[in-house]
Design a protein around this motif. Structure first.
Motif, PDB file in Angstrom:
ATOM      1  N   SER A  44       0.839  -1.210   0.000  1.00 30.88           N
ATOM      2  CA  SER A  44       0.000   0.000   0.000  1.00 30.88           C
ATOM      3  C   SER A  44       0.867   1.250   0.000  1.00 30.88           C
ATOM      4  N   PRO A  45       0.363   2.325  -0.608  1.00 31.51           N
ATOM      5  CA  PRO A  45       1.156   3.558  -0.659  1.00 31.51           C
ATOM      6  C   PRO A  45       1.356   4.139   0.741  1.00 31.51           C
ATOM      7  N   SER A  46       2.525   4.719   0.956  1.00 30.02           N
ATOM      8  CA  SER A  46       2.861   5.225   2.282  1.00 30.02           C
ATOM      9  C   SER A  46       2.156   6.536   2.622  1.00 30.02           C
ATOM     10  N   PHE A  47       1.603   7.213   1.631  1.00 30.43           N
ATOM     11  CA  PHE A  47       1.032   8.526   1.889  1.00 30.43           C
ATOM     12  C   PHE A  47      -0.481   8.509   2.058  1.00 30.43           C
ATOM     13  N   SER A  48      -1.144   7.442   1.664  1.00 27.80           N
ATOM     14  CA  SER A  48      -2.596   7.377   1.808  1.00 27.80           C
ATOM     15  C   SER A  48      -3.044   6.214   2.678  1.00 27.80           C
ATOM     16  N   SER A  49      -2.079   5.572   3.339  1.00 34.33           N
ATOM     17  CA  SER A  49      -2.424   4.483   4.247  1.00 34.33           C
ATOM     18  C   SER A  49      -1.393   4.449   5.367  1.00 34.33           C
ATOM     19  N   GLN A  50      -1.645   3.618   6.334  1.00 29.98           N
ATOM     20  CA  GLN A  50      -0.750   3.466   7.469  1.00 29.98           C
ATOM     21  C   GLN A  50       0.189   2.273   7.296  1.00 29.98           C
ATOM     22  N   SER A  51       0.279   1.731   6.084  1.00 30.51           N
ATOM     23  CA  SER A  51       1.023   0.492   5.865  1.00 30.51           C
ATOM     24  C   SER A  51       2.487   0.581   6.290  1.00 30.51           C
ATOM     25  N   VAL A  52       3.170   1.623   5.903  1.00 35.21           N
ATOM     26  CA  VAL A  52       4.589   1.752   6.247  1.00 35.21           C
ATOM     27  C   VAL A  52       4.744   1.981   7.747  1.00 35.21           C
ATOM     28  N   ALA A  88       3.347   0.719  -3.074  1.00 36.80           N
ATOM     29  CA  ALA A  88       4.319   1.019  -2.019  1.00 36.80           C
ATOM     30  C   ALA A  88       5.647   1.510  -2.591  1.00 36.80           C
ATOM     31  N   VAL A  89       5.895   1.290  -3.881  1.00 44.03           N
ATOM     32  CA  VAL A  89       7.163   1.751  -4.471  1.00 44.03           C
ATOM     33  C   VAL A  89       7.283   3.271  -4.426  1.00 44.03           C
ATOM     34  N   TYR A  90       6.168   3.971  -4.280  1.00 45.19           N
ATOM     35  CA  TYR A  90       6.239   5.434  -4.173  1.00 45.19           C
ATOM     36  C   TYR A  90       7.036   5.864  -2.944  1.00 45.19           C
ATOM     37  N   ALA A  91       7.137   5.008  -1.944  1.00 43.97           N
ATOM     38  CA  ALA A  91       7.918   5.335  -0.749  1.00 43.97           C
ATOM     39  C   ALA A  91       9.396   5.504  -1.079  1.00 43.97           C
ATOM     40  N   ALA A  92       9.843   4.942  -2.173  1.00 48.50           N
ATOM     41  CA  ALA A  92      11.258   5.032  -2.554  1.00 48.50           C
ATOM     42  C   ALA A  92      11.591   6.311  -3.316  1.00 48.50           C
ATOM     43  N   LEU A  93      10.613   7.167  -3.535  1.00 46.77           N
ATOM     44  CA  LEU A  93      10.894   8.424  -4.227  1.00 46.77           C
ATOM     45  C   LEU A  93      11.810   9.298  -3.381  1.00 46.77           C
ATOM     46  N   GLN A  94      12.774   9.893  -4.020  1.00 48.02           N
ATOM     47  CA  GLN A  94      13.784  10.673  -3.322  1.00 48.02           C
ATOM     48  C   GLN A  94      13.253  12.014  -2.818  1.00 48.02           C
ATOM     49  N   HIS A  95      12.534  12.726  -3.633  1.00 44.80           N
ATOM     50  CA  HIS A  95      12.063  14.066  -3.270  1.00 44.80           C
ATOM     51  C   HIS A  95      10.567  14.031  -3.047  1.00 44.80           C
ATOM     52  N   ILE A  96      10.202  14.037  -1.783  1.00 43.64           N
ATOM     53  CA  ILE A  96       8.794  13.989  -1.416  1.00 43.64           C
ATOM     54  C   ILE A  96       8.473  15.285  -0.684  1.00 43.64           C
ATOM     55  N   ALA A 148       7.418  -2.622 -10.838  1.00 43.08           N
ATOM     56  CA  ALA A 148       6.269  -1.876 -10.303  1.00 43.08           C
ATOM     57  C   ALA A 148       6.542  -0.373 -10.349  1.00 43.08           C
ATOM     58  N   ALA A 149       7.782   0.013 -10.074  1.00 40.83           N
ATOM     59  CA  ALA A 149       8.140   1.428 -10.130  1.00 40.83           C
ATOM     60  C   ALA A 149       8.032   1.957 -11.552  1.00 40.83           C
ATOM     61  N   GLU A 150       8.578   1.217 -12.505  1.00 42.74           N
ATOM     62  CA  GLU A 150       8.531   1.655 -13.902  1.00 42.74           C
ATOM     63  C   GLU A 150       7.103   1.738 -14.411  1.00 42.74           C
ATOM     64  N   VAL A 161       7.700   5.866 -12.143  1.00 43.54           N
ATOM     65  CA  VAL A 161       8.757   6.221 -11.207  1.00 43.54           C
ATOM     66  C   VAL A 161      10.073   5.774 -11.843  1.00 43.54           C
ATOM     67  N   VAL A 162      10.868   6.734 -12.259  1.00 45.11           N
ATOM     68  CA  VAL A 162      12.099   6.418 -12.975  1.00 45.11           C
ATOM     69  C   VAL A 162      13.284   6.395 -12.025  1.00 45.11           C
ATOM     70  N   SER A 163      14.331   5.715 -12.405  1.00 41.01           N
ATOM     71  CA  SER A 163      15.451   5.450 -11.509  1.00 41.01           C
ATOM     72  C   SER A 163      16.135   6.712 -10.985  1.00 41.01           C
ATOM     73  N   ASP A 164      16.170   7.798 -11.759  1.00 44.01           N
ATOM     74  CA  ASP A 164      16.852   8.994 -11.261  1.00 44.01           C
ATOM     75  C   ASP A 164      16.047   9.729 -10.201  1.00 44.01           C
ATOM     76  N   SER A 165      14.773   9.375 -10.002  1.00 41.38           N
ATOM     77  CA  SER A 165      13.973  10.003  -8.948  1.00 41.38           C
ATOM     78  C   SER A 165      13.871   9.137  -7.702  1.00 41.38           C
TER      79      SER A 165
END
Length: 120
Positions: free
Chosen positions: A10-18, A44-52, A82-84, A88-92
């Motif tokens: 689950s995404p880290s910003f709209s749920s309590q999963s993380v 959940a791969v959105y949690a790996a984004l560098q700039h949030i 899942a990121a691709e 969500v690209v590798s440089d982000s």
């Protein structure tokens, strides 16, 4: 002693999963168990984004997860496919924060060394 792996979907910003996974992970370690890896899959791969850009009154679960894994020497993987698929690209992605790009096959191989998989 049980060897755990955590799967977060689950995404880290709209749920309590993380946040829930972090509480569980700390309790497991405090109980003398091992945490071998955490794997981010689906949204959940959105949690790996560098700039949030979060409001100042919200916890940055992505950063907390990264810090926890580095502090306790826990492998922190995210599904590259899942990121691709989500644009969500590798440089982000936050590779410098300990997030490791992994495929599902490698995740499955790493599960061979665990006793229990817990999904959030």
């Amino acid at each position: 002693m049980t060897r755990f792996a955590l799967l977060i979907t689950s995404p880290s910003f709209s749920s309590q999963s993380v946040a829930s996974a972090l509480v569980f992970a700390q309790a497991a370690l405090d109980g003398g168990h091992q945490l071998k890896q955490i794997f981010l899959y689906q949204d959940a791969v959105y949690a790996a984004l560098q700039h949030i850009d979060l409001p100042s009154d919200e916890s940055n679960h992505s950063l907390l997860l990264s810090q926890f894994c580095q502090q306790h020497n826990v492998a922190l993987h995210y599904c590259i496919t899942a990121a691709e698929k989500r644009g969500v690209v590798s440089d982000s992605l936050a590779s410098q924060q300990g997030y490791i790009a992994t495929g599902l096959a490698e995740f499955a191989i790493l599960l061979e060394d665990i006793d229990k998989l817990v999904q959030f």
